[in-house]
Design an enzyme around this catalytic site. Structure first.
Site, PDB file in Angstrom:
ATOM      1  N   HIS A  56      -1.722   0.326  -9.688  1.00 49.23           N
ATOM      2  CA  HIS A  56      -2.330  -0.635  -8.755  1.00 49.23           C
ATOM      3  C   HIS A  56      -2.975  -1.799  -9.522  1.00 49.23           C
ATOM      4  O   HIS A  56      -4.184  -2.050  -9.399  1.00 49.23           O
ATOM      5  CB  HIS A  56      -3.344   0.066  -7.845  1.00 49.23           C
ATOM      6  CG  HIS A  56      -3.643  -0.697  -6.587  1.00 49.23           C
ATOM      7  ND1 HIS A  56      -3.991  -0.093  -5.402  1.00 49.23           N
ATOM      8  CD2 HIS A  56      -3.660  -2.038  -6.319  1.00 49.23           C
ATOM      9  CE1 HIS A  56      -4.215  -1.019  -4.476  1.00 49.23           C
ATOM     10  NE2 HIS A  56      -4.013  -2.214  -5.015  1.00 49.23           N
ATOM     11  N   ARG A  95       0.870  -1.167   0.000  1.00 53.83           N
ATOM     12  CA  ARG A  95       0.000   0.000   0.000  1.00 53.83           C
ATOM     13  C   ARG A  95       0.912   1.223   0.000  1.00 53.83           C
ATOM     14  O   ARG A  95       1.987   1.213   0.616  1.00 53.83           O
ATOM     15  CB  ARG A  95      -0.876   0.054   1.259  1.00 53.83           C
ATOM     16  CG  ARG A  95      -2.034  -0.936   1.282  1.00 53.83           C
ATOM     17  CD  ARG A  95      -3.135  -0.574   0.287  1.00 53.83           C
ATOM     18  NE  ARG A  95      -4.247  -1.512   0.359  1.00 53.83           N
ATOM     19  CZ  ARG A  95      -4.428  -2.558  -0.456  1.00 53.83           C
ATOM     20  NH1 ARG A  95      -3.559  -2.809  -1.415  1.00 53.83           N
ATOM     21  NH2 ARG A  95      -5.492  -3.338  -0.325  1.00 53.83           N
TER      22      ARG A  95
HETATM   23  P1  NDP Z   1      -0.678 -11.623   4.505  1.00 54.22           P
HETATM   24  O1  NDP Z   1      -1.552 -11.280   5.640  1.00 54.22           O
HETATM   25  O2  NDP Z   1      -0.478 -13.042   4.124  1.00 54.22           O
HETATM   26  O3  NDP Z   1       0.750 -10.959   4.682  1.00 54.22           O
HETATM   27  C1  NDP Z   1       0.930  -9.714   5.273  1.00 54.22           C
HETATM   28  C2  NDP Z   1       2.254  -9.742   5.946  1.00 54.22           C
HETATM   29  O4  NDP Z   1       2.536  -8.430   6.443  1.00 54.22           O
HETATM   30  C3  NDP Z   1       2.319 -10.705   7.123  1.00 54.22           C
HETATM   31  O5  NDP Z   1       3.327 -11.633   6.871  1.00 54.22           O
HETATM   32  C4  NDP Z   1       2.689  -9.805   8.275  1.00 54.22           C
HETATM   33  O6  NDP Z   1       3.634 -10.467   9.068  1.00 54.22           O
HETATM   34  C5  NDP Z   1       3.344  -8.649   7.557  1.00 54.22           C
HETATM   35  N1  NDP Z   1       3.517  -7.499   8.426  1.00 54.22           N
HETATM   36  C6  NDP Z   1       2.606  -6.887   9.208  1.00 54.22           C
HETATM   37  N2  NDP Z   1       3.203  -5.902   9.897  1.00 54.22           N
HETATM   38  C7  NDP Z   1       4.512  -5.917   9.542  1.00 54.22           C
HETATM   39  C8  NDP Z   1       5.631  -5.153   9.901  1.00 54.22           C
HETATM   40  N3  NDP Z   1       5.555  -4.183  10.804  1.00 54.22           N
HETATM   41  N4  NDP Z   1       6.817  -5.432   9.314  1.00 54.22           N
HETATM   42  C9  NDP Z   1       6.918  -6.404   8.393  1.00 54.22           C
HETATM   43  N5  NDP Z   1       5.896  -7.178   8.037  1.00 54.22           N
HETATM   44  C10 NDP Z   1       4.695  -6.924   8.592  1.00 54.22           C
HETATM   45  O7  NDP Z   1      -1.276 -10.807   3.251  1.00 54.22           O
HETATM   46  P2  NDP Z   1      -0.970 -10.988   1.698  1.00 54.22           P
HETATM   47  O8  NDP Z   1       0.432 -11.418   1.520  1.00 54.22           O
HETATM   48  O9  NDP Z   1      -2.042 -11.774   1.072  1.00 54.22           O
HETATM   49  O10 NDP Z   1      -1.128  -9.459   1.219  1.00 54.22           O
HETATM   50  C11 NDP Z   1      -0.239  -8.488   1.700  1.00 54.22           C
HETATM   51  C12 NDP Z   1      -0.665  -7.096   1.299  1.00 54.22           C
HETATM   52  O11 NDP Z   1      -0.441  -6.879  -0.076  1.00 54.22           O
HETATM   53  C13 NDP Z   1      -2.148  -6.777   1.496  1.00 54.22           C
HETATM   54  O12 NDP Z   1      -2.432  -6.418   2.832  1.00 54.22           O
HETATM   55  C14 NDP Z   1      -2.364  -5.625   0.535  1.00 54.22           C
HETATM   56  O13 NDP Z   1      -2.153  -4.406   1.192  1.00 54.22           O
HETATM   57  C15 NDP Z   1      -1.280  -5.828  -0.512  1.00 54.22           C
HETATM   58  N6  NDP Z   1      -1.839  -6.212  -1.806  1.00 54.22           N
HETATM   59  C16 NDP Z   1      -1.621  -5.409  -2.888  1.00 54.22           C
HETATM   60  C17 NDP Z   1      -2.078  -5.766  -4.113  1.00 54.22           C
HETATM   61  C18 NDP Z   1      -1.826  -4.931  -5.302  1.00 54.22           C
HETATM   62  O14 NDP Z   1      -2.655  -4.931  -6.212  1.00 54.22           O
HETATM   63  N7  NDP Z   1      -0.726  -4.212  -5.377  1.00 54.22           N
HETATM   64  C19 NDP Z   1      -2.876  -6.975  -4.327  1.00 54.22           C
HETATM   65  C20 NDP Z   1      -3.023  -7.766  -3.113  1.00 54.22           C
HETATM   66  C21 NDP Z   1      -2.527  -7.377  -1.923  1.00 54.22           C
HETATM   67  P3  NDP Z   1       3.599 -10.504  10.660  1.00 54.22           P
HETATM   68  O15 NDP Z   1       2.201 -10.197  11.072  1.00 54.22           O
HETATM   69  O16 NDP Z   1       4.069 -11.854  10.992  1.00 54.22           O
HETATM   70  O17 NDP Z   1       4.573  -9.448  11.034  1.00 54.22           O
HETATM   71  C1  DGY Z   2      -5.812  -6.161  -2.627  1.00 54.18           C
HETATM   72  O1  DGY Z   2      -6.384  -7.221  -2.889  1.00 54.18           O
HETATM   73  O2  DGY Z   2      -5.544  -5.790  -1.488  1.00 54.18           O
HETATM   74  C2  DGY Z   2      -5.438  -5.313  -3.799  1.00 54.18           C
HETATM   75  O3  DGY Z   2      -4.712  -4.221  -3.442  1.00 54.18           O
HETATM   76  C3  DGY Z   2      -6.588  -4.980  -4.652  1.00 54.18           C
HETATM   77  O4  DGY Z   2      -7.153  -3.808  -4.210  1.00 54.18           O
END
Ligand code: NDP
Ligand code: DGY
Length: 322
Positions: free
Chosen positions: A287, A239
């Site tokens: 995005h 994000r």
């Molecule tokens: P997950 O919940 O599987 O992964 C999120 C990760 O963020 C967890 O491993 C968590 O680890 C980590 N995290 C949280 N806080 C911290 C921190 N302070 N430092 C480092 N790591 C941290 O979600 P996804 O992998 O499925 O998705 C991740 C993100 O990708 C979504 O939340 C979304 O914002 C973004 N996204 C963007 C898209 C796009 O179109 N560009 C599409 C899909 C998703 P832990 O809690 O163990 O620290």
């Molecule tokens: C997600 O799935 O979080 C992507 O950013 C799409 O908005």
């Protein structure tokens, strides 16, 4: 019984949209791009279910506007920083999202961005129409991924997908940071848990894959960019809020990092006069991380599964973790 009212700030892809329309709800639908906030708040009044996406803020004001009929919020995204979970929970409203089905699409895009930045793809492609194609051996040199250390901030589903793909590119090391070690995932992809500072100092590529939350908001500031190697590149598919964007602009202007590749930024859409657009070593995408036919079709169905369960008062198949 009167049909349940559903507002969707989003049109789904073809199959999912047909399924949504076939369910007999009293459905009001709009595209988020064309929906001013006041209009959104007006149209959610009295609904039982809301389908939204990450561009649509579902906060206390939205819940107040919807009123006490609201049973379920189903977001067409895995990220949920746009939903006020505490407030929804307090009011007994279920919340669902779309994990897993978009992981491959987003991880592919992260690798695309890494290679685009390292190999100066946008810069090079822009030369073709100018006719200034040059054959000098020193011209348009990029950097290879082989042998580089890559740091993944957040080894969640997408972070792991990125790490898996990196292994095929012969990177020297995969580091990751997070609030706690993710031992099983790390073992699967051969990644080492390090502190955030260590990750930033040691990586040639830093890839932001975490969620946006209180601990990651503006995690990347000018001081952090100063810790990076001057040739290192930063990639963000998470994000926009994880990076303090004006500090990234300064880091690019002062050449303290090697480049950036961003699928997410602040605000979205990015204003066309943004300073980020000035730098050829900054690759920007609108995005599109999850934007594949396969991912969006599957996301649409998960989104409907959550909506249906919520409207029937059942536990959601893909609840947002509280
Ligand atoms: P997950 O919940 O599987 O992964 C999120 C990760 O963020 C967890 O491993 C968590 O680890 C980590 N995290 C949280 N806080 C911290 C921190 N302070 N430092 C480092 N790591 C941290 O979600 P996804 O992998 O499925 O998705 C991740 C993100 O990708 C979504 O939340 C979304 O914002 C973004 N996204 C963007 C898209 C796009 O179109 N560009 C599409 C899909 C998703 P832990 O809690 O163990 O620290
Ligand atoms: C997600 O799935 O979080 C992507 O950013 C799409 O908005």
């Amino acid at each position: 019984m009167a049909p349940k009212k559903v507002f969707s700030s989003y049109f789904l892809t073809e199959d999912a949209q047909k399924r949504l329309e076939s369910l007999g709800y009293d459905l009001d639908q709009s595209s988020a791009d064309q929906l001013p906030r006041t209009e959104f708040l007006r149209r959610v009044k009295g609904v039982h279910g809301i389908i939204c996406d990450s561009a649509c803020q579902v906060d206390a004001e939205t819940l107040d506007a919807a009123g006490d009929t609201l049973q379920v919020i189903s977001t067409h995204s895995v990220g949920y920083n746009h939903v006020d979970l505490a407030e929804a929970h307090r009011r007994g409203i279920q919340t669902g999202h779309t994990p897993d089905v978009l992981t491959d699409a987003v991880a592919d895009l992260a690798l695309t961005l890494i290679l685009m930045v390292l190999r100066r793809v946008v810069e090079a492609a822009a030369v073709i129409p100018t006719g200034q194609w040059c054959n000098q051996p020193t011209w348009m040199l990029g950097r290879q991924l082989r042998g580089k250390a890559v740091g993944i901030v957040g080894l969640g589903r997408i972070g792991e997908g990125v790490a898996q793909r990196l292994r095929g590119f012969g990177v020297s090391r995969i580091l990751y940071s997070g609030r706690r070690p993710r031992e099983e995932a790390a073992l699967r992809v051969g990644a080492n848990f390090v502190s955030f500072d260590e990750l930033v100092r040691q990586s040639d590529v830093v890839c932001i894959c975490c969620s946006l939350n209180d601990s990651t908001y503006h995690l990347f500031t000018y001081d952090v960019f100063k810790l990076m190697k001057p040739t290192a590149v930063i990639i963000n598919i998470s994000r926009g809020g994880v990076i303090k964007q004006e500090d990234l602009v300064s880091a690019l202007a002062n050449k303290i990092i090697g480049g950036a590749g961003l699928d997410v930024m602040t605000p979205e859409p990015l204003p066309t006069d943004s300073h980020l657009l000035k730098y050829p070593n900054c690759v920007l995408l609108p995005h599109i991380g999850s934007a594949t036919v396969e991912a969006h079709e599957a996301m649409g169905h998960l989104c409907i599964d959550n909506l249906q369960a919520g409207l029937e008062g059942k536990p959601l198949p893909h609840p947002i973790p509280q």
